[in-house]
Design an enzyme around this catalytic site. Structure first.
Site, short mmCIF file in Angstrom:
data_model
loop_
_atom_site.label_atom_id
_atom_site.label_comp_id
_atom_site.label_asym_id
_atom_site.label_seq_id
_atom_site.Cartn_x
_atom_site.Cartn_y
_atom_site.Cartn_z
N GLU A 167 13.60 -24.90 -33.81
CA GLU A 167 12.17 -24.98 -33.49
C GLU A 167 11.73 -24.10 -32.32
O GLU A 167 10.55 -24.07 -31.96
CB GLU A 167 11.76 -26.44 -33.28
CG GLU A 167 11.80 -27.15 -34.62
CD GLU A 167 11.47 -28.61 -34.58
OE1 GLU A 167 10.82 -29.05 -33.63
OE2 GLU A 167 11.88 -29.31 -35.51
N HIS A 184 15.64 -24.36 -11.97
CA HIS A 184 16.94 -23.69 -11.91
C HIS A 184 17.92 -24.35 -12.88
O HIS A 184 18.91 -24.94 -12.44
CB HIS A 184 17.53 -23.80 -10.49
CG HIS A 184 16.78 -23.09 -9.41
ND1 HIS A 184 17.15 -23.16 -8.08
CD2 HIS A 184 15.69 -22.28 -9.46
CE1 HIS A 184 16.32 -22.43 -7.35
NE2 HIS A 184 15.41 -21.90 -8.15
N HIS A 243 18.82 -16.86 -11.61
CA HIS A 243 17.92 -17.67 -10.79
C HIS A 243 17.31 -18.84 -11.58
O HIS A 243 17.52 -20.00 -11.21
CB HIS A 243 16.83 -16.75 -10.20
CG HIS A 243 15.94 -17.41 -9.21
ND1 HIS A 243 15.18 -16.73 -8.28
CD2 HIS A 243 15.65 -18.73 -9.01
CE1 HIS A 243 14.50 -17.58 -7.55
NE2 HIS A 243 14.76 -18.80 -7.96
N HIS A 271 8.57 -23.73 -12.13
CA HIS A 271 9.78 -22.94 -11.88
C HIS A 271 10.94 -23.89 -11.64
O HIS A 271 10.83 -24.83 -10.84
CB HIS A 271 9.57 -22.04 -10.65
CG HIS A 271 10.82 -21.41 -10.15
ND1 HIS A 271 11.69 -20.72 -10.96
CD2 HIS A 271 11.37 -21.36 -8.90
CE1 HIS A 271 12.71 -20.27 -10.24
NE2 HIS A 271 12.55 -20.67 -8.99
N GLU A 298 7.36 -19.41 -3.12
CA GLU A 298 6.98 -18.63 -4.31
C GLU A 298 5.46 -18.66 -4.54
O GLU A 298 5.00 -18.32 -5.62
CB GLU A 298 7.69 -19.17 -5.57
CG GLU A 298 9.21 -19.19 -5.51
CD GLU A 298 9.87 -17.80 -5.61
OE1 GLU A 298 9.13 -16.79 -5.62
OE2 GLU A 298 11.10 -17.74 -5.63
P1 13P Z 1 10.79 -23.29 -2.14
O1 13P Z 1 11.52 -24.49 -1.59
O2 13P Z 1 10.19 -22.43 -1.07
O3 13P Z 1 9.78 -23.70 -3.20
O4 13P Z 1 11.86 -22.35 -2.86
C1 13P Z 1 12.66 -22.83 -3.89
C2 13P Z 1 12.93 -21.80 -4.94
O5 13P Z 1 13.33 -22.16 -6.01
C3 13P Z 1 12.68 -20.37 -4.66
O6 13P Z 1 12.76 -19.60 -5.81
ZN ZN Z 2 13.92 -20.60 -7.43
#
Ligand code: 13P
Ligand code: ZN
Length: 274
Positions: A170, A142, A211, A140, A116
């Site tokens: 909040e 998940h 995602h 980022h 990313e």
């Molecule tokens: P990477 O391992 O390349 O960082 O990818 C993980 C991910 O969450 C892609 O959106």
């Molecule tokens: Zn991801």
């Protein structure tokens, strides 16, 4: 000083481990980048190696020319970051044109920066310009409840913002501008980078449908806190929807206006209240 002795590297590792402990990162899911200030890069320069090959970023970030970033490695497990940071993370230097990078530290057993990287760099560029240089940490992850919400709600900024604001008092204080929603897209490419960078002009936190969360802030603690708050609120939302009982009361428009006054939330997105 060695990179791993620096405060920024320690904070980076702690963010990764906090996310791992909260189950935000299965396997290699998620990634982090930190735009390192010049004075911090100077303190670790003796530990950097400038002999690496320049590689294509896959997009162009001219306003980041010459900058250094600490980033997680592609495919590296978050559970390993605290134990072997030098194998799972790296520092990259962006060239003066903003089209290539080279690894100057880390990934000692091979690898490349997160897939990313185009999204991280394009969003850093947008936010660097918008924040007067203050935005530095991009995170980022998940987390399960935010992802679950993207299956049952229309993928609209206003719908998600209201659902999250209403689920925990909040939230408007933590993300007064709301959240932006990106429809499902192929991960790791330039298209999701371009779509996210456009939305980031308006928000600090984006939800990538099916995602995860993509958010940015000025320091490690507040950026993690932002993702944590969004996911906690999503968890409440999912629990409420799962109870099989009608919602009898919620936080109303006037409540949000009272909150905005009490916390001087000048930037609360009031058009999302109607
Ligand atoms: P990477 O391992 O390349 O960082 O990818 C993980 C991910 O969450 C892609 O959106
Ligand atoms: Zn991801």
């Amino acid at each position: 000083m060695r990179v791993l002795e620096s405060e920024f590297a320690q904070s980076f590792i702690r963010l990764a481990d906090d996310g791992w402990q909260l189950r935000f990162h299965e396997r290699n899911g998620g990634n982090i980048s930190y735009r390192i200030p010049n004075e911090e890069i100077e303190t670790v320069r003796e530990d950097l190696d400038f002999s690496g090959e320049w590689q294509e970023i896959g997009t162009s970030v001219p306003n980041l020319g010459g900058e250094f970033f600490m980033v997680t490695g592609s495919g590296k497990y978050f559970s390993d970051i605290k134990r072997i940071p030098e194998e799972t993370c790296c520092i990259v230097e962006v060239d003066e044109k903003g089209t290539e990078y080279r690894i100057v530290w880390g990934l000692t057993k091979g690898g490349r920066p997160t897939s990313e990287l185009p999204s991280h760099l394009m969003n850093h560029e947008v936010k660097k310009l918008a924040s007067g240089g203050k935005s530095r940490v991009l995170y980022h992850c998940h987390p399960a409840n935010v992802i679950a919400m993207t299956f049952v709600l229309p993928l609209e900024d206003k719908v998600f913002t209201r659902a999250l604001w209403e689920s925990m008092t909040e939230c408007p204080v933590v993300f007064p501008a709301g959240v932006g929603v990106i429809p499902w897209m192929v991960c790791g490419g330039r298209d999701i980078a371009v779509a996210s960078a456009e939305k980031m002009k308006e928000y600090d936190v984006l939800i990538w449908a099916h995602h995860g969360i993509f958010c940015i802030g000025e320091d490690f603690e507040s950026t993690f806190g932002l993702a944590h708050t969004v996911e906690k609120s999503a968890e409440v939302y999912v629990k409420v929807r799962s109870m099989g009982m009608p919602v009898l009361q919620t936080i109303e428009k006037q409540n949000f206006l009272d909150l905005a006054k009490a916390f001087a939330l000048d930037n609360l997105k009031k058009e999302f209240l109607d």
